[in-house]
Design a protein around this motif. Structure first.
Motif, PDB file in Angstrom:
ATOM      1  N   PRO A   1      -1.076   0.676   5.623  1.00 43.05           N
ATOM      2  CA  PRO A   1      -2.013   1.849   5.248  1.00 43.05           C
ATOM      3  C   PRO A   1      -2.346   2.467   7.168  1.00 43.05           C
ATOM      4  O   PRO A   1      -2.818   1.693   7.969  1.00 43.05           O
ATOM      5  CB  PRO A   1      -3.845   1.365   4.719  1.00 43.05           C
ATOM      6  N   LEU A   2      -1.727   3.571   7.068  1.00 40.06           N
ATOM      7  CA  LEU A   2      -2.543   4.218   8.381  1.00 40.06           C
ATOM      8  C   LEU A   2      -3.211   4.868   8.119  1.00 40.06           C
ATOM      9  O   LEU A   2      -3.127   6.924   8.091  1.00 40.06           O
ATOM     10  CB  LEU A   2      -0.494   4.408   9.040  1.00 40.06           C
ATOM     11  N   LYS A   3      -4.099   5.137   8.180  1.00 38.88           N
ATOM     12  CA  LYS A   3      -5.810   5.683   8.075  1.00 38.88           C
ATOM     13  C   LYS A   3      -5.539   7.277   8.929  1.00 38.88           C
ATOM     14  O   LYS A   3      -6.564   8.443   8.756  1.00 38.88           O
ATOM     15  CB  LYS A   3      -6.711   5.502   7.558  1.00 38.88           C
TER      16      LYS A   3
ATOM     17  N   SER B   1       3.585  13.326   8.184  1.00 41.26           N
ATOM     18  CA  SER B   1       5.141  13.345   7.737  1.00 41.26           C
ATOM     19  C   SER B   1       5.145  11.611   7.575  1.00 41.26           C
ATOM     20  O   SER B   1       4.752  10.796   8.833  1.00 41.26           O
ATOM     21  CB  SER B   1       6.141  13.624   8.173  1.00 41.26           C
ATOM     22  N   PRO B   2       5.645  11.396   6.439  1.00 41.94           N
ATOM     23  CA  PRO B   2       5.566   9.957   6.379  1.00 41.94           C
ATOM     24  C   PRO B   2       6.854   9.039   7.277  1.00 41.94           C
ATOM     25  O   PRO B   2       6.945   8.842   7.363  1.00 41.94           O
ATOM     26  CB  PRO B   2       7.028  10.047   4.690  1.00 41.94           C
ATOM     27  N   ALA B   3       7.753  10.344   7.123  1.00 44.79           N
ATOM     28  CA  ALA B   3       9.155   9.954   8.564  1.00 44.79           C
ATOM     29  C   ALA B   3       8.069   8.885   9.820  1.00 44.79           C
ATOM     30  O   ALA B   3       8.607   8.488  10.729  1.00 44.79           O
ATOM     31  CB  ALA B   3       9.730  10.821   9.166  1.00 44.79           C
ATOM     32  N   LEU B   4       7.004   9.847  10.694  1.00 46.03           N
ATOM     33  CA  LEU B   4       6.374   9.682  11.822  1.00 46.03           C
ATOM     34  C   LEU B   4       5.238   8.790  11.851  1.00 46.03           C
ATOM     35  O   LEU B   4       5.191   7.471  12.337  1.00 46.03           O
ATOM     36  CB  LEU B   4       5.334  10.871  12.050  1.00 46.03           C
ATOM     37  N   GLN B   5       5.407   8.311   9.889  1.00 48.52           N
ATOM     38  CA  GLN B   5       4.216   6.718   9.239  1.00 48.52           C
ATOM     39  C   GLN B   5       5.249   5.807   9.763  1.00 48.52           C
ATOM     40  O   GLN B   5       4.633   4.229  10.286  1.00 48.52           O
ATOM     41  CB  GLN B   5       3.573   7.088   8.391  1.00 48.52           C
ATOM     42  N   ASP B   6       6.735   6.163   9.573  1.00 48.28           N
ATOM     43  CA  ASP B   6       7.689   5.215   8.913  1.00 48.28           C
ATOM     44  C   ASP B   6       7.776   4.666  10.677  1.00 48.28           C
ATOM     45  O   ASP B   6       8.416   3.188  11.019  1.00 48.28           O
ATOM     46  CB  ASP B   6       8.786   5.769   8.448  1.00 48.28           C
ATOM     47  N   GLN B   7       8.500   5.705  11.571  1.00 52.33           N
ATOM     48  CA  GLN B   7       8.003   5.126  12.890  1.00 52.33           C
ATOM     49  C   GLN B   7       6.575   4.077  13.136  1.00 52.33           C
ATOM     50  O   GLN B   7       7.263   2.955  13.877  1.00 52.33           O
ATOM     51  CB  GLN B   7       8.299   6.859  13.758  1.00 52.33           C
ATOM     52  N   VAL B   8       5.401   4.905  13.263  1.00 53.23           N
ATOM     53  CA  VAL B   8       4.689   3.819  13.465  1.00 53.23           C
ATOM     54  C   VAL B   8       4.957   2.730  13.326  1.00 53.23           C
ATOM     55  O   VAL B   8       4.636   1.523  13.636  1.00 53.23           O
ATOM     56  CB  VAL B   8       3.930   4.826  13.479  1.00 53.23           C
ATOM     57  N   ARG B   9       5.198   2.325  11.456  1.00 56.79           N
ATOM     58  CA  ARG B   9       4.864   0.812  10.589  1.00 56.79           C
ATOM     59  C   ARG B   9       6.179   0.488  11.987  1.00 56.79           C
ATOM     60  O   ARG B   9       5.909  -1.162  11.761  1.00 56.79           O
ATOM     61  CB  ARG B   9       5.366   1.243   9.446  1.00 56.79           C
ATOM     62  N   GLN B  10       7.404   0.965  11.736  1.00 51.72           N
ATOM     63  CA  GLN B  10       8.125  -0.317  12.278  1.00 51.72           C
ATOM     64  C   GLN B  10       7.599  -0.805  13.801  1.00 51.72           C
ATOM     65  O   GLN B  10       7.859  -1.566  14.046  1.00 51.72           O
ATOM     66  CB  GLN B  10       9.704   0.947  12.693  1.00 51.72           C
ATOM     67  N   LEU B  11       7.253   0.191  14.954  1.00 48.76           N
ATOM     68  CA  LEU B  11       6.708  -0.794  16.027  1.00 48.76           C
ATOM     69  C   LEU B  11       5.420  -0.755  16.148  1.00 48.76           C
ATOM     70  O   LEU B  11       5.444  -2.603  16.737  1.00 48.76           O
ATOM     71  CB  LEU B  11       5.714   1.001  16.835  1.00 48.76           C
TER      72      LEU B  11
ATOM     73  N   LEU C   1      -1.058  14.517  21.786  1.00 48.26           N
ATOM     74  CA  LEU C   1      -2.251  13.953  23.007  1.00 48.26           C
ATOM     75  C   LEU C   1      -2.560  13.162  21.577  1.00 48.26           C
ATOM     76  O   LEU C   1      -3.212  12.809  21.332  1.00 48.26           O
ATOM     77  CB  LEU C   1      -3.451  14.608  23.986  1.00 48.26           C
ATOM     78  N   GLU C   2      -3.563  14.921  20.092  1.00 49.40           N
ATOM     79  CA  GLU C   2      -3.879  14.364  19.409  1.00 49.40           C
ATOM     80  C   GLU C   2      -3.052  13.124  18.448  1.00 49.40           C
ATOM     81  O   GLU C   2      -3.962  12.565  17.910  1.00 49.40           O
ATOM     82  CB  GLU C   2      -4.224  15.717  18.517  1.00 49.40           C
ATOM     83  N   PHE C   3      -1.926  13.237  18.247  1.00 50.58           N
ATOM     84  CA  PHE C   3      -1.184  12.770  18.155  1.00 50.58           C
ATOM     85  C   PHE C   3      -1.776  10.991  18.581  1.00 50.58           C
ATOM     86  O   PHE C   3      -1.647  10.304  17.640  1.00 50.58           O
ATOM     87  CB  PHE C   3       0.021  12.822  17.293  1.00 50.58           C
TER      88      PHE C   3
END
Length: 172
Positions: A3-5, A11-21, A149-151
């Motif tokens: 979970p990425l609160k 977007s789910p695509a950006l969240q997936d990139q972070v999950r991969q990292l 920067l916010e992201f």
């Protein structure tokens, strides 16, 4: 799935990139490569001077700021990384509003780009009270690349939490 609160509005695509990292233990590397430095603004006095310099550069006609400080009590449990307030006091027969900006203490150890982003955000509230289109345009004017920067700040908060350091914990 992790979970990425802090990133749930993205977007789910950006969240997936972070999950991969995260899965490849590379999130710290990503942040370290993009933001290798730590700023030198460590006292309330230095933060006040830093904030006034940004205000003078971009918002000369905005109301003056009476106080700027790092606040240990601001944390993400209150969903606040910074806070702007107008405290009304009676002086003589007049009501005076003192403008204050408080920045969460976790920014003492953050990269300089994140400190600037949060100060820009709070300064923008001097002109625009709501988080609307005009507000974010003003943020982007004062800090080009504000949205990235916010992201990245949200990624940084995620990383701190994964390291077992609450976002409000500034000890090393």
């Amino acid at each position: 799935m992790t979970p990425l609160k802090y990133l749930n509005a993205y977007s789910p695509a950006l969240q997936d990139q972070v999950r991969q990292l995260i899965a490849h233990n590379r999130l710290g590397d990503y942040l370290g490569q993009r933001y290798p430095a730590r700023h030198a603004v460590q006292s309330d006095k230095a933060l006040y001077a830093y904030t006034l310099a940004l205000k003078q550069e971009h918002l000369k006609n905005a109301p003056s700021i009476d106080k700027v400080l790092f606040d240990n009590r601001l944390d993400l449990t209150h969903r606040a990384l910074g806070l702007h307030t107008a405290i009304s006091r009676v002086q003589g027969g007049k009501l005076k509003a003192k403008k204050e900006i408080r920045v969460a203490s976790l920014f003492k150890e953050a990269p300089p780009e994140f400190l600037r982003m949060i100060v820009v955000h709070e300064l923008a509230h001097l002109k625009e009270h709501e988080h609307n289109k005009a507000f974010y345009q003003l943020c982007e004017y004062m800090q080009p690349g504000y949205h990235q920067l916010e992201f990245d700040l949200r990624v940084y908060l995620t990383y701190r939490e994964l390291q077992g350091r609450p976002p409000s914990d500034t000890s090393r």
